[in-house]
Design a protein around this motif. Sequence first.
Motif, mmCIF file in Angstrom:
data_model
loop_
_atom_site.group_PDB
_atom_site.id
_atom_site.type_symbol
_atom_site.label_atom_id
_atom_site.label_comp_id
_atom_site.label_asym_id
_atom_site.label_seq_id
_atom_site.Cartn_x
_atom_site.Cartn_y
_atom_site.Cartn_z
ATOM 1 N N ALA A 258 -6.498 2.770 0.244
ATOM 2 C CA ALA A 258 -6.333 1.340 0.528
ATOM 3 C C ALA A 258 -6.184 0.607 -0.799
ATOM 4 O O ALA A 258 -6.857 0.922 -1.785
ATOM 5 N N CYS A 259 -5.282 -0.360 -0.834
ATOM 6 C CA CYS A 259 -5.046 -1.103 -2.070
ATOM 7 C C CYS A 259 -6.304 -1.885 -2.448
ATOM 8 O O CYS A 259 -6.920 -2.529 -1.596
ATOM 9 N N PRO A 260 -6.686 -1.862 -3.723
ATOM 10 C CA PRO A 260 -7.883 -2.584 -4.159
ATOM 11 C C PRO A 260 -7.782 -4.100 -3.995
ATOM 12 O O PRO A 260 -8.790 -4.782 -4.048
ATOM 13 N N CYS A 261 -6.582 -4.622 -3.780
ATOM 14 C CA CYS A 261 -6.446 -6.074 -3.626
ATOM 15 C C CYS A 261 -6.995 -6.569 -2.291
ATOM 16 O O CYS A 261 -7.147 -7.766 -2.089
ATOM 17 N N GLY A 262 -7.269 -5.642 -1.373
ATOM 18 C CA GLY A 262 -7.830 -6.040 -0.088
ATOM 19 C C GLY A 262 -6.806 -6.370 0.977
ATOM 20 O O GLY A 262 -7.150 -6.883 2.038
ATOM 21 N N SER A 263 -5.553 -6.060 0.732
ATOM 22 C CA SER A 263 -4.490 -6.392 1.702
ATOM 23 C C SER A 263 -4.580 -5.574 2.979
ATOM 24 O O SER A 263 -4.008 -5.969 4.001
ATOM 25 N N GLY A 264 -5.246 -4.432 2.903
ATOM 26 C CA GLY A 264 -5.284 -3.532 4.056
ATOM 27 C C GLY A 264 -4.162 -2.516 4.053
ATOM 28 O O GLY A 264 -4.142 -1.607 4.874
ATOM 29 N N LEU A 265 -3.219 -2.652 3.142
ATOM 30 C CA LEU A 265 -2.127 -1.707 3.016
ATOM 31 C C LEU A 265 -2.505 -0.578 2.078
ATOM 32 O O LEU A 265 -3.428 -0.726 1.256
ATOM 33 N N LYS A 266 -1.785 0.539 2.162
ATOM 34 C CA LYS A 266 -1.972 1.592 1.179
ATOM 35 C C LYS A 266 -1.475 1.069 -0.165
ATOM 36 O O LYS A 266 -0.535 0.271 -0.230
ATOM 37 N N ALA A 267 -2.101 1.539 -1.237
ATOM 38 C CA ALA A 267 -1.757 1.077 -2.584
ATOM 39 C C ALA A 267 -0.262 1.244 -2.878
ATOM 40 O O ALA A 267 0.366 0.385 -3.487
ATOM 41 N N LYS A 268 0.337 2.366 -2.432
ATOM 42 C CA LYS A 268 1.749 2.618 -2.721
ATOM 43 C C LYS A 268 2.668 1.627 -2.018
ATOM 44 O O LYS A 268 3.805 1.441 -2.433
ATOM 45 N N ARG A 269 2.211 0.985 -0.971
ATOM 46 C CA ARG A 269 3.017 -0.003 -0.240
ATOM 47 C C ARG A 269 2.678 -1.437 -0.645
ATOM 48 O O ARG A 269 3.218 -2.379 -0.114
ATOM 49 N N CYS A 270 1.768 -1.562 -1.606
ATOM 50 C CA CYS A 270 1.306 -2.896 -1.989
ATOM 51 C C CYS A 270 1.436 -3.071 -3.510
ATOM 52 O O CYS A 270 2.547 -3.151 -4.012
ATOM 53 N N CYS A 271 0.334 -3.090 -4.211
ATOM 54 C CA CYS A 271 0.328 -3.389 -5.646
ATOM 55 C C CYS A 271 0.930 -2.291 -6.519
ATOM 56 O O CYS A 271 1.258 -2.547 -7.671
ATOM 57 N N LEU A 272 1.060 -1.066 -6.005
ATOM 58 C CA LEU A 272 1.645 -0.002 -6.804
ATOM 59 C C LEU A 272 3.131 0.169 -6.504
ATOM 60 O O LEU A 272 3.767 1.061 -7.065
ATOM 61 N N SER A 273 3.685 -0.667 -5.645
ATOM 62 C CA SER A 273 5.118 -0.504 -5.305
ATOM 63 C C SER A 273 6.008 -1.105 -6.360
ATOM 64 O O SER A 273 5.647 -1.866 -7.169
#
Length: 163
Positions: free
Chosen positions: A148-163
């Motif tokens: 889970a992305c550390p930003c708290g979005s509920g998305l996987k990190a690869k689909r959020c802040c690491l994309s």
Amino acid sequence: MSETQTLCPCGKQLDGTPAIYEECCQPFHLKQAIPEHPEALMRSRYSAYYLGLGQYIFDTHHASYRGNTTVDEFTASAKNTNWCGLEVIAASEEGDRGTVEFKACLIDKDKLHTLHEISNFIRENHRWYYTDGKFQPKTVQKINRNQACPCGSGLKAKRCCLS
């Protein structure tokens, strides 16, 4: 919460519910209100960093402590940082002095950096200002792309802040 409302980046909770930006830090950013205690100022400054509001960061940093840093430099620093979370550990005030201990997280490439600071604040002319702080040891950990992305979005990190 309506679809047009946004959660406040500062992470403040009101009765167990995340605060809405328009009701939390935005009035400070728009100069419609002033923070009444050091924790409120620190939270509003974190939100300003998160949103890239260099003028607010500049205005709330005591002039005797900001050195030659310009509004543009504060803005550039804030906009070039991927802030993703704030945890207030302790806050206190005594007279016209206050402290706030907090941890702020940011993502750089595939690493989560946690900055731990004890910040100092002073009140002048009924307004609180950040003066300086003492950094505690920083932690860095690798982010797994499938967690889970550390930003708290509920998305996987690869689909959020690491994309």
